[in-house]
Motif scaffolding. Structure first.
Motif, PDB file in Angstrom:
ATOM      1  N   GLY A 194      -1.213 -46.159 -24.656  1.00 19.99           N
ATOM      2  CA  GLY A 194      -1.896 -45.912 -25.918  1.00 19.99           C
ATOM      3  C   GLY A 194      -0.995 -45.336 -26.988  1.00 19.99           C
ATOM      4  O   GLY A 194      -1.476 -44.746 -27.958  1.00 19.99           O
ATOM      5  N   GLU A 195       0.313 -45.511 -26.851  1.00 16.49           N
ATOM      6  CA  GLU A 195       1.252 -44.977 -27.844  1.00 16.49           C
ATOM      7  C   GLU A 195       1.235 -45.838 -29.113  1.00 16.49           C
ATOM      8  O   GLU A 195       0.909 -47.020 -29.077  1.00 16.49           O
ATOM      9  N   SER A 221       2.030 -49.781 -22.921  1.00 15.33           N
ATOM     10  CA  SER A 221       0.834 -50.439 -23.450  1.00 15.33           C
ATOM     11  C   SER A 221       0.444 -49.694 -24.715  1.00 15.33           C
ATOM     12  O   SER A 221       0.031 -48.541 -24.658  1.00 15.33           O
ATOM     13  N   THR A 222       0.599 -50.329 -25.855  1.00 17.53           N
ATOM     14  CA  THR A 222       0.386 -49.659 -27.133  1.00 17.53           C
ATOM     15  C   THR A 222      -1.103 -49.537 -27.457  1.00 17.53           C
ATOM     16  O   THR A 222      -1.950 -50.156 -26.809  1.00 17.53           O
ATOM     17  N   SER A 223      -1.393 -48.758 -28.484  1.00 17.03           N
ATOM     18  CA  SER A 223      -2.780 -48.425 -28.812  1.00 17.03           C
ATOM     19  C   SER A 223      -3.589 -49.617 -29.278  1.00 17.03           C
ATOM     20  O   SER A 223      -4.831 -49.584 -29.207  1.00 17.03           O
ATOM     21  N   LEU A 231      -5.382 -49.451 -19.353  1.00 16.48           N
ATOM     22  CA  LEU A 231      -5.736 -48.915 -18.042  1.00 16.48           C
ATOM     23  C   LEU A 231      -4.799 -49.449 -16.967  1.00 16.48           C
ATOM     24  O   LEU A 231      -4.335 -48.711 -16.090  1.00 16.48           O
ATOM     25  N   ARG A 232      -4.487 -50.742 -17.034  1.00 15.18           N
ATOM     26  CA  ARG A 232      -3.609 -51.339 -16.040  1.00 15.18           C
ATOM     27  C   ARG A 232      -2.204 -50.759 -16.106  1.00 15.18           C
ATOM     28  O   ARG A 232      -1.519 -50.640 -15.093  1.00 15.18           O
ATOM     29  N   ALA A 262      -8.159 -42.134 -19.988  1.00 18.37           N
ATOM     30  CA  ALA A 262      -9.581 -41.817 -19.923  1.00 18.37           C
ATOM     31  C   ALA A 262     -10.347 -42.487 -21.058  1.00 18.37           C
ATOM     32  O   ALA A 262     -11.476 -42.972 -20.881  1.00 18.37           O
ATOM     33  N   MET A 263      -9.744 -42.532 -22.250  1.00 18.98           N
ATOM     34  CA  MET A 263     -10.402 -43.196 -23.380  1.00 18.98           C
ATOM     35  C   MET A 263     -10.564 -44.694 -23.129  1.00 18.98           C
ATOM     36  O   MET A 263     -11.577 -45.291 -23.511  1.00 18.98           O
ATOM     37  N   ALA A 264      -9.554 -45.303 -22.497  1.00 20.57           N
ATOM     38  CA  ALA A 264      -9.661 -46.726 -22.168  1.00 20.57           C
ATOM     39  C   ALA A 264     -10.805 -46.968 -21.189  1.00 20.57           C
ATOM     40  O   ALA A 264     -11.581 -47.920 -21.343  1.00 20.57           O
TER      41      ALA A 264
END
Length: 441
Positions: A194-195, A221-223, A231-232, A262-264
């Motif tokens: 999520g960066e 894995s970007t935002s 998640l993966r 957690a947000m994903a």
């Protein structure tokens, strides 16, 4: 024999799939972030290909009597109701091995660094059981992180799981990069979940550097990627770390951030109809966190030392994700915004941070040294109001006197430049010299 991106088990599975009759479902509805499919009898976790030309992949996240619900692993642009859906019997495999060092891959295990295809020894399933509670070896050996305040006041053991708790912009990623360069772990696996896309290259080139990247494996894995990809990415990084642990290696797994994982899961859970609970997080979020974090730690041989950043909402360290993570992890390091504003780096609040295994991995003398500095810091904090108004009288409390008289030396010990990697033995020597300044305390 080395394998390229198309491993033989995958190629063989594809050949078998072509040889047998194919069952094709159709997209029945597309709502929000997910879609429903009829005509397939797939199970949770299976992959499906959507579109006439298999335009995107998706993962089955829920099943009902009417069909299955899927979350895409790519953008859904162009997908329509009635689009064909084919079950992909190929298991999701994760590349492992020394060929991954210095490489950057995405949440599907594909290279994204422009260095060509992966050349690795093996591909393994993304699924892996957590070590049995009775098979885990005891944590008794310290692990060097290269950061003085962490190696002494919150000592980490091999196989421990620690959380870095802080609000945004307080220095979590910078501290992670220091640990990646300063640790004496054999393998470093870094998950950037999520960066911001802008920060990925900055972290790799500026913070981590060529030296740190050469001994690391980075999963990104970007935002803006779908929730399933974010998640993966967390589970792919964990699985890579597990493969090295199974070979007996001591692995450092760093994840930035657990909150975005957690947000994903919250996006996925709400999209398939789970009821929202605390602050909108469905129940599956907290069970997933426990399942992910328990996969780290020690096994019969080898270990995974987990460092997870937790982005606290509004600097509230009691918000649901932070509270749940703190209850599962083996310790927590708190980064203070006030210290960061003052230019104190790393902005670790030593008194609010704790390691639950420090007393077992340190010697009695090391525990005494750390306890002495903590008592001096605590006395200074308790008397800070009196010191601010000039009402404290020297000689009233020896601990406060030691803190005031040696303020510069204490701050010099607690602060550290990003390019300064201090070995753990040297950090303890410096703490010994510092505590001698306190007299007989």
């Amino acid at each position: 024999m080395t394998l390229t991106w198309e491993p033989r088990p995958v190629a063989f599975a594809r050949a078998l799939r072509v040889a047998r009759p194919e069952r094709v479902g159709v997209v029945s509805s597309i709502v929000g972030l997910g879609l429903e499919v009829r005509g397939l009898n797939s199970a949770i976790g299976d992959l499906v290909a959507i579109g006439d030309d298999a335009e995107i992949d998706a993962e089955v996240v829920a099943t009902t009597q009417d069909g299955i619900r899927c979350m895409p692993l790519g953008r859904m642009t162009g997908i329509r109701v009635g689009a064909p859906v084919r079950s992909d019997a190929t298991p999701h495999l994760v590349p492992t091995g020394s060929g991954l060092f210095g490489r950057v891959i995405d949440g599907m295990g594909r290279p994204i660094d422009g260095k060509g295809p992966l050349v690795v020894e093996e591909y393994v399933s993304i699924d892996h059981d957590s070590p049995s509670a009775m098979q885990r070896s005891r944590i008794t050996t310290p692990l060097q992180l290269g950061v003085r305040v962490l190696d002494t006041l919150t000592s980490v053991g091999r196989g421990q799981r620690m959380g870095l708790f802080a609000g945004s912009g307080v220095g979590k990623s910078s501290l992670l990069s220091m640990i990646a360069r300063g640790t004496d772990a054999q393998v470093s696996v870094i998950a950037l979940v999520g960066e911001r896309g802008r920060e990925v290259r900055e972290f790799l080139e500026d913070d981590l550097g060529a030296e740190g990247l050469a001994r690391s494996i980075v999963v990104v894995s970007t935002s803006d990627e779908p929730a399933m990809m974010r998640l993966r990415a967390a589970f792919v990084a964990t699985r890579i770390a597990e493969s090295f642990r199974d070979e007996g290696a001591d692995v450092m797994l760093m994840m930035d951030s657990l909150t975005r994982v957690a947000m994903a899961q919250r996006e996925i859970g709400l999209s398939v109809g789970e009821p929202p609970a605390t602050r909108g997080y469905p129940p599956s979020t907290f069970s997933l966190m426990a399942r992910l974090l328990e996969r780290a730690g020690t096994d019969r041989s080898g270990s995974i030392t987990g460092i997870y950043t937790v982005l606290v909402d509004g600097d509230d360290h009691n918000e649901p994700i932070a509270d749940a993570a703190r209850s599962i992890l083996d310790g927590h390091v708190v980064l203070d915004r006030k210290l960061a504003v003052q230019g104190h780096f790393p902005s670790v609040d030593a008194l609010a941070s704790i390691s639950r295994v420090a007393s077992r991995v340190n010697t009695p003398e090391q525990n005494r040294l750390a306890g002495t500095l903590r008592k001096v810091l605590a006395a200074r904090r308790n008397a800070q109001d009196l010191l601010d108004v000039g009402a404290y009288k020297a000689g009233t409390n020896p601990l406060v006197d030691a803190a005031v008289d040696n303020e510069a030396a204490i701050n010099e010990f607690l602060q550290q430049r990003m390019d300064d990697q201090t070995s753990a033995p040297l950090a303890w020597d410096q703490l010994t010299r510092l505590t001698r300044l306190f007299g007989g305390l």
